[in-house]
Design a protein around this motif. Sequence first.
Motif, PDB file in Angstrom:
ATOM      1  N   TYR A   1       0.821  -1.203   0.000  1.00 40.31           N
ATOM      2  CA  TYR A   1       0.000   0.000   0.000  1.00 40.31           C
ATOM      3  C   TYR A   1       0.854   1.252   0.000  1.00 40.31           C
ATOM      4  CZ  TYR A   1       1.257  -0.051   4.943  1.00 40.31           C
ATOM      5  OH  TYR A   1       1.957  -0.059   6.126  1.00 40.31           O
ATOM      6  N   ASP A   2       0.202   2.357  -0.287  1.00 46.81           N
ATOM      7  CA  ASP A   2       0.798   3.688  -0.150  1.00 46.81           C
ATOM      8  C   ASP A   2      -0.132   4.447   0.790  1.00 46.81           C
ATOM      9  OD1 ASP A   2       1.598   6.352  -0.354  1.00 46.81           O
ATOM     10  OD2 ASP A   2       2.088   6.172  -2.482  1.00 46.81           O
ATOM     11  N   LYS A   3       0.280   4.600   2.034  1.00 45.74           N
ATOM     12  CA  LYS A   3      -0.579   5.214   3.047  1.00 45.74           C
ATOM     13  C   LYS A   3      -1.039   6.606   2.630  1.00 45.74           C
ATOM     14  CE  LYS A   3      -0.960   6.461   7.878  1.00 45.74           C
ATOM     15  NZ  LYS A   3      -0.293   6.574   9.167  1.00 45.74           N
ATOM     16  N   GLU A   4      -0.173   7.349   1.960  1.00 46.91           N
ATOM     17  CA  GLU A   4      -0.533   8.710   1.546  1.00 46.91           C
ATOM     18  C   GLU A   4      -1.739   8.716   0.611  1.00 46.91           C
ATOM     19  OE1 GLU A   4       2.719  11.091   0.115  1.00 46.91           O
ATOM     20  OE2 GLU A   4       4.061  10.266   1.631  1.00 46.91           O
ATOM     21  N   VAL A   5      -1.826   7.726  -0.265  1.00 40.23           N
ATOM     22  CA  VAL A   5      -2.960   7.642  -1.193  1.00 40.23           C
ATOM     23  C   VAL A   5      -4.258   7.461  -0.418  1.00 40.23           C
ATOM     24  CG1 VAL A   5      -4.051   6.240  -2.994  1.00 40.23           C
ATOM     25  CG2 VAL A   5      -1.600   6.770  -3.125  1.00 40.23           C
ATOM     26  N   PHE A   6      -4.274   6.526   0.541  1.00 38.73           N
ATOM     27  CA  PHE A   6      -5.500   6.264   1.289  1.00 38.73           C
ATOM     28  C   PHE A   6      -5.843   7.411   2.234  1.00 38.73           C
ATOM     29  CE2 PHE A   6      -4.432   2.084  -0.258  1.00 38.73           C
ATOM     30  CZ  PHE A   6      -5.675   1.627  -0.680  1.00 38.73           C
ATOM     31  N   THR A   7      -4.833   8.060   2.785  1.00 41.42           N
ATOM     32  CA  THR A   7      -5.090   9.225   3.629  1.00 41.42           C
ATOM     33  C   THR A   7      -5.685  10.346   2.789  1.00 41.42           C
ATOM     34  OG1 THR A   7      -3.295   8.601   5.117  1.00 41.42           O
ATOM     35  CG2 THR A   7      -4.031  10.892   5.210  1.00 41.42           C
ATOM     36  N   TRP A   8      -5.159  10.557   1.591  1.00 42.49           N
ATOM     37  CA  TRP A   8      -5.707  11.578   0.695  1.00 42.49           C
ATOM     38  C   TRP A   8      -7.163  11.253   0.352  1.00 42.49           C
ATOM     39  CZ3 TRP A   8      -7.995  12.132  -4.026  1.00 42.49           C
ATOM     40  CH2 TRP A   8      -8.047  13.428  -4.533  1.00 42.49           C
ATOM     41  N   LEU A   9      -7.435   9.983   0.030  1.00 45.62           N
ATOM     42  CA  LEU A   9      -8.803   9.575  -0.307  1.00 45.62           C
ATOM     43  C   LEU A   9      -9.749   9.751   0.877  1.00 45.62           C
ATOM     44  CD1 LEU A   9      -8.148   6.367  -2.422  1.00 45.62           C
ATOM     45  CD2 LEU A   9      -9.158   8.513  -3.235  1.00 45.62           C
ATOM     46  N   LYS A  10      -9.244   9.585   2.090  1.00 42.11           N
ATOM     47  CA  LYS A  10     -10.086   9.772   3.271  1.00 42.11           C
ATOM     48  C   LYS A  10     -10.603  11.206   3.344  1.00 42.11           C
ATOM     49  CE  LYS A  10     -10.091   9.644   8.298  1.00 42.11           C
ATOM     50  NZ  LYS A  10      -9.347   9.350   9.516  1.00 42.11           N
ATOM     51  N   TRP A  11      -9.760  12.151   3.010  1.00 40.44           N
ATOM     52  CA  TRP A  11     -10.137  13.565   3.126  1.00 40.44           C
ATOM     53  C   TRP A  11     -10.643  14.164   1.819  1.00 40.44           C
ATOM     54  CZ3 TRP A  11     -10.979  14.392   7.881  1.00 40.44           C
ATOM     55  CH2 TRP A  11     -10.203  13.771   8.851  1.00 40.44           C
ATOM     56  N   ASN A  12     -10.567  13.442   0.718  1.00 42.39           N
ATOM     57  CA  ASN A  12     -10.970  13.948  -0.595  1.00 42.39           C
ATOM     58  C   ASN A  12     -11.785  12.899  -1.336  1.00 42.39           C
ATOM     59  OD1 ASN A  12      -9.153  16.538  -0.867  1.00 42.39           O
ATOM     60  ND2 ASN A  12      -7.852  14.922  -0.049  1.00 42.39           N
ATOM     61  N   HIS A  13     -13.037  12.746  -0.951  1.00 41.70           N
ATOM     62  CA  HIS A  13     -13.882  11.735  -1.593  1.00 41.70           C
ATOM     63  C   HIS A  13     -14.101  12.090  -3.055  1.00 41.70           C
ATOM     64  CE1 HIS A  13     -16.808   8.680  -2.240  1.00 41.70           C
ATOM     65  NE2 HIS A  13     -17.707   9.569  -2.612  1.00 41.70           N
ATOM     66  N   ILE A  14     -13.982  11.079  -3.909  1.00 40.44           N
ATOM     67  CA  ILE A  14     -14.226  11.285  -5.327  1.00 40.44           C
ATOM     68  C   ILE A  14     -15.308  10.323  -5.811  1.00 40.44           C
ATOM     69  CG2 ILE A  14     -11.918  12.190  -5.848  1.00 40.44           C
ATOM     70  CD1 ILE A  14     -11.115   9.448  -6.823  1.00 40.44           C
ATOM     71  N   PRO A  15     -16.088  10.757  -6.805  1.00 39.33           N
ATOM     72  CA  PRO A  15     -17.149   9.890  -7.338  1.00 39.33           C
ATOM     73  C   PRO A  15     -16.561   8.587  -7.890  1.00 39.33           C
ATOM     74  CG  PRO A  15     -17.359  12.124  -8.196  1.00 39.33           C
ATOM     75  CD  PRO A  15     -16.049  12.056  -7.468  1.00 39.33           C
ATOM     76  N   HIS A  16     -17.333   7.536  -7.849  1.00 36.87           N
ATOM     77  CA  HIS A  16     -16.994   6.221  -8.390  1.00 36.87           C
ATOM     78  C   HIS A  16     -15.958   5.465  -7.559  1.00 36.87           C
ATOM     79  CE1 HIS A  16     -19.274   7.559 -11.810  1.00 36.87           C
ATOM     80  NE2 HIS A  16     -18.412   8.530 -12.039  1.00 36.87           N
ATOM     81  N   VAL A  17     -15.594   5.998  -6.389  1.00 37.18           N
ATOM     82  CA  VAL A  17     -14.662   5.317  -5.493  1.00 37.18           C
ATOM     83  C   VAL A  17     -15.304   5.281  -4.110  1.00 37.18           C
ATOM     84  CG1 VAL A  17     -12.363   5.408  -4.423  1.00 37.18           C
ATOM     85  CG2 VAL A  17     -12.652   6.127  -6.814  1.00 37.18           C
ATOM     86  N   SER A  18     -15.340   4.105  -3.516  1.00 34.64           N
ATOM     87  CA  SER A  18     -15.950   3.978  -2.196  1.00 34.64           C
ATOM     88  C   SER A  18     -15.273   4.920  -1.202  1.00 34.64           C
ATOM     89  CB  SER A  18     -15.832   2.531  -1.713  1.00 34.64           C
ATOM     90  OG  SER A  18     -16.453   2.376  -0.470  1.00 34.64           O
TER      91      SER A  18
END
Length: 105
Positions: free
Chosen positions: A38-55
């Motif tokens: 994994y890349d923790k930074e990617v998942f941390t970014w996704l936690k704070w920046n929800h994007i359509p089509h991604v859970s």
Amino acid sequence: MNNTDHYKILHEYLDKDRTLVMNEVTGEVCLRKILRVYDKEVFTWLKWNHIPHVSEILDVQESGDQLIVTERFVNGMTLDEYIRKHSPDLRMRLRILSEICEGLY
């Protein structure tokens, strides 16, 4: 108290890397995944920046050499199951492909 303390296990999948859990505070059903690559930074970014089509990522915790990701549970079927069941025409297949590309972008 860490963020996993308020989740109740509903179902453990056979691979043991995914668990269906319920937030006992909100009643929301979530999917918890254990990642070893994994890349923790990617998942941390996704936690704070929800994007359509991604859970939506609700929680990210590092534990030793793994990352525990809790995401909003999306009830449905896989793309393969959908195509086999509905045999979508070319227009619908292109729409689905376009949405997948948007999510990946």
